[in-house]
Design a protein around this motif. Sequence first.
Motif, PDB file in Angstrom:
ATOM      1  N   LEU A  27      40.984  28.913  46.470  1.00 22.38           N
ATOM      2  CA  LEU A  27      41.040  29.926  45.421  1.00 22.38           C
ATOM      3  C   LEU A  27      41.323  31.307  46.012  1.00 22.38           C
ATOM      4  O   LEU A  27      40.844  31.631  47.106  1.00 22.38           O
ATOM      5  N   PRO A  28      42.063  32.146  45.279  1.00 25.28           N
ATOM      6  CA  PRO A  28      42.415  33.478  45.807  1.00 25.28           C
ATOM      7  C   PRO A  28      41.346  34.526  45.545  1.00 25.28           C
ATOM      8  O   PRO A  28      41.638  35.718  45.437  1.00 25.28           O
ATOM      9  N   PHE A  29      40.088  34.116  45.423  1.00 25.44           N
ATOM     10  CA  PHE A  29      39.000  35.068  45.225  1.00 25.44           C
ATOM     11  C   PHE A  29      37.716  34.457  45.794  1.00 25.44           C
ATOM     12  O   PHE A  29      37.585  33.243  45.921  1.00 25.44           O
ATOM     13  N   ASP A  30      36.782  35.336  46.131  1.00 22.19           N
ATOM     14  CA  ASP A  30      35.523  34.894  46.723  1.00 22.19           C
ATOM     15  C   ASP A  30      34.299  35.350  45.936  1.00 22.19           C
ATOM     16  O   ASP A  30      33.243  34.735  46.033  1.00 22.19           O
ATOM     17  N   THR A  31      34.426  36.436  45.189  1.00 18.23           N
ATOM     18  CA  THR A  31      33.281  36.996  44.473  1.00 18.23           C
ATOM     19  C   THR A  31      33.590  37.085  42.986  1.00 18.23           C
ATOM     20  O   THR A  31      34.767  37.084  42.585  1.00 18.23           O
ATOM     21  N   PRO A  32      32.565  37.181  42.137  1.00 13.25           N
ATOM     22  CA  PRO A  32      32.796  37.362  40.694  1.00 13.25           C
ATOM     23  C   PRO A  32      33.643  38.596  40.399  1.00 13.25           C
ATOM     24  O   PRO A  32      34.458  38.588  39.464  1.00 13.25           O
ATOM     25  N   GLU A  33      33.455  39.650  41.190  1.00 14.87           N
ATOM     26  CA  GLU A  33      34.227  40.876  40.971  1.00 14.87           C
ATOM     27  C   GLU A  33      35.710  40.636  41.250  1.00 14.87           C
ATOM     28  O   GLU A  33      36.582  41.095  40.488  1.00 14.87           O
ATOM     29  N   GLN A  34      36.006  39.911  42.319  1.00 15.11           N
ATOM     30  CA  GLN A  34      37.393  39.592  42.635  1.00 15.11           C
ATOM     31  C   GLN A  34      37.987  38.666  41.581  1.00 15.11           C
ATOM     32  O   GLN A  34      39.173  38.786  41.239  1.00 15.11           O
ATOM     33  N   THR A  35      37.174  37.760  41.069  1.00 18.23           N
ATOM     34  CA  THR A  35      37.632  36.847  40.021  1.00 18.23           C
ATOM     35  C   THR A  35      38.055  37.624  38.786  1.00 18.23           C
ATOM     36  O   THR A  35      39.134  37.400  38.214  1.00 18.23           O
ATOM     37  N   ALA A  36      37.208  38.566  38.350  1.00 17.77           N
ATOM     38  CA  ALA A  36      37.509  39.356  37.156  1.00 17.77           C
ATOM     39  C   ALA A  36      38.738  40.232  37.370  1.00 17.77           C
ATOM     40  O   ALA A  36      39.589  40.361  36.477  1.00 17.77           O
ATOM     41  N   GLU A  37      38.859  40.815  38.552  1.00 15.19           N
ATOM     42  CA  GLU A  37      40.005  41.673  38.850  1.00 15.19           C
ATOM     43  C   GLU A  37      41.306  40.884  38.796  1.00 15.19           C
ATOM     44  O   GLU A  37      42.301  41.332  38.195  1.00 15.19           O
ATOM     45  N   LEU A  38      41.314  39.699  39.419  1.00 13.93           N
ATOM     46  CA  LEU A  38      42.512  38.860  39.408  1.00 13.93           C
ATOM     47  C   LEU A  38      42.832  38.386  38.002  1.00 13.93           C
ATOM     48  O   LEU A  38      44.008  38.338  37.593  1.00 13.93           O
ATOM     49  N   ALA A  39      41.804  38.034  37.222  1.00  8.79           N
ATOM     50  CA  ALA A  39      42.019  37.567  35.849  1.00  8.79           C
ATOM     51  C   ALA A  39      42.660  38.651  34.995  1.00  8.79           C
ATOM     52  O   ALA A  39      43.542  38.368  34.171  1.00  8.79           O
ATOM     53  N   GLN A  40      42.236  39.891  35.174  1.00 11.95           N
ATOM     54  CA  GLN A  40      42.809  40.991  34.406  1.00 11.95           C
ATOM     55  C   GLN A  40      44.274  41.202  34.752  1.00 11.95           C
ATOM     56  O   GLN A  40      45.112  41.457  33.884  1.00 11.95           O
ATOM     57  N   VAL A  41      44.598  41.089  36.044  1.00 14.21           N
ATOM     58  CA  VAL A  41      45.987  41.233  36.481  1.00 14.21           C
ATOM     59  C   VAL A  41      46.844  40.123  35.886  1.00 14.21           C
ATOM     60  O   VAL A  41      47.943  40.378  35.364  1.00 14.21           O
ATOM     61  N   MET A  42      46.354  38.891  35.934  1.00 11.13           N
ATOM     62  CA  MET A  42      47.109  37.768  35.394  1.00 11.13           C
ATOM     63  C   MET A  42      47.252  37.862  33.883  1.00 11.13           C
ATOM     64  O   MET A  42      48.309  37.543  33.324  1.00 11.13           O
ATOM     65  N   LEU A  43      46.195  38.307  33.208  1.00  8.00           N
ATOM     66  CA  LEU A  43      46.239  38.427  31.758  1.00  8.00           C
ATOM     67  C   LEU A  43      47.289  39.439  31.318  1.00  8.00           C
ATOM     68  O   LEU A  43      47.936  39.279  30.276  1.00  8.00           O
ATOM     69  N   ARG A  47      52.358  33.342  23.935  1.00  4.06           N
ATOM     70  CA  ARG A  47      52.989  32.147  24.506  1.00  4.06           C
ATOM     71  C   ARG A  47      51.950  31.219  25.143  1.00  4.06           C
ATOM     72  O   ARG A  47      52.124  30.008  25.160  1.00  4.06           O
ATOM     73  N   TYR A  48      50.892  31.778  25.677  1.00  3.23           N
ATOM     74  CA  TYR A  48      49.831  30.997  26.303  1.00  3.23           C
ATOM     75  C   TYR A  48      48.485  31.357  25.669  1.00  3.23           C
ATOM     76  O   TYR A  48      47.594  31.917  26.334  1.00  3.23           O
ATOM     77  N   PRO A  49      48.322  31.047  24.391  1.00  4.32           N
ATOM     78  CA  PRO A  49      47.123  31.509  23.671  1.00  4.32           C
ATOM     79  C   PRO A  49      45.816  30.946  24.205  1.00  4.32           C
ATOM     80  O   PRO A  49      44.808  31.650  24.234  1.00  4.32           O
ATOM     81  N   HIS A  50      45.827  29.686  24.617  1.00  2.97           N
ATOM     82  CA  HIS A  50      44.575  29.085  25.082  1.00  2.97           C
ATOM     83  C   HIS A  50      44.163  29.632  26.454  1.00  2.97           C
ATOM     84  O   HIS A  50      42.970  29.821  26.717  1.00  2.97           O
ATOM     85  N   LEU A  51      45.151  29.879  27.296  1.00  3.06           N
ATOM     86  CA  LEU A  51      44.870  30.468  28.595  1.00  3.06           C
ATOM     87  C   LEU A  51      44.337  31.887  28.432  1.00  3.06           C
ATOM     88  O   LEU A  51      43.385  32.293  29.113  1.00  3.06           O
ATOM     89  N   ALA A  52      44.939  32.630  27.512  1.00  2.85           N
ATOM     90  CA  ALA A  52      44.476  33.989  27.251  1.00  2.85           C
ATOM     91  C   ALA A  52      43.061  33.982  26.679  1.00  2.85           C
ATOM     92  O   ALA A  52      42.213  34.799  27.068  1.00  2.85           O
ATOM     93  N   GLU A  53      42.807  33.060  25.768  1.00  9.30           N
ATOM     94  CA  GLU A  53      41.468  32.957  25.183  1.00  9.30           C
ATOM     95  C   GLU A  53      40.426  32.623  26.244  1.00  9.30           C
ATOM     96  O   GLU A  53      39.343  33.231  26.287  1.00  9.30           O
ATOM     97  N   PHE A  54      40.743  31.660  27.089  1.00 10.32           N
ATOM     98  CA  PHE A  54      39.811  31.254  28.135  1.00 10.32           C
ATOM     99  C   PHE A  54      39.527  32.415  29.090  1.00 10.32           C
ATOM    100  O   PHE A  54      38.381  32.631  29.499  1.00 10.32           O
TER     101      PHE A  54
END
Length: 235
Positions: free
Chosen positions: A160-176, A183-190
């Motif tokens: 995984l490209p993250f190690d901490t909850p903070e890194q997880t949230a940061e990466l998720a925001q960038v991807m979102l 186009r990807y409603p379920h991925l966005a919802e999750f």
Amino acid sequence: MAERTSRPRAARTPLTRDAVLRAAVGLADSGGLAALTMRKLGEAVGVEAMSLYTHVAGKEDLLDGMIDVVFSELDLPDAGGDWRGAMRQRAISIRRALTRHRWAIGLMESRTNPGPATLRHHDAVLGCLRAGGFTVSLAGHAYSLLDSYIYGFALQERGLPFDTPEQTAELAQVMLAQFPADRYPHLAEFTRERVLRPGYDYGEEFTYGLDLILDGLERAASTAGSAPPATPERH
């Protein structure tokens, strides 16, 4: 002129196989297996590389011993206790060990010359399951299922490209922000409803899945004794 008194040198602690193996584990922990060479290992323990062969036969013997060191760190299940609690604690113990020794993922069950700690661990796991009412066959199924999940999760977690909850949230925001939600409603919802929630920790998925597996094994163990014998297959 005062005469100099020579002081005897302190006796050097003899090098042991255990010291060599633990030094090798330390090198692999800090730089991965690629950083582990006999020259660097010799430097770490203060001897020439050739002197190491007094304690290890070669690279494969070294790896066998290093894996045995990792197994020696794991919690041994108690055959006289609660098998479910013991298997849960064992699984958590393995995941923690593989977090410390990421180089060991993929090697834990690959050695053809397992050491005493490895064999003691395997025997204790089987003994705990058998004492908990598992048949020999079901104990084998349980062992395979649990290890596939434990090592598989550790392998996925390592990539995984993250190690901490903070890194997880940061990466998720960038991807979102990069993919269209329509186009990807379920991925966005999750991502919004799960990953970006305060306190989300991917590592908690491990115990959730582990408990599901243990639930299934508990049901299987409770019915194994009352199940009719299997009918031999006809060829």
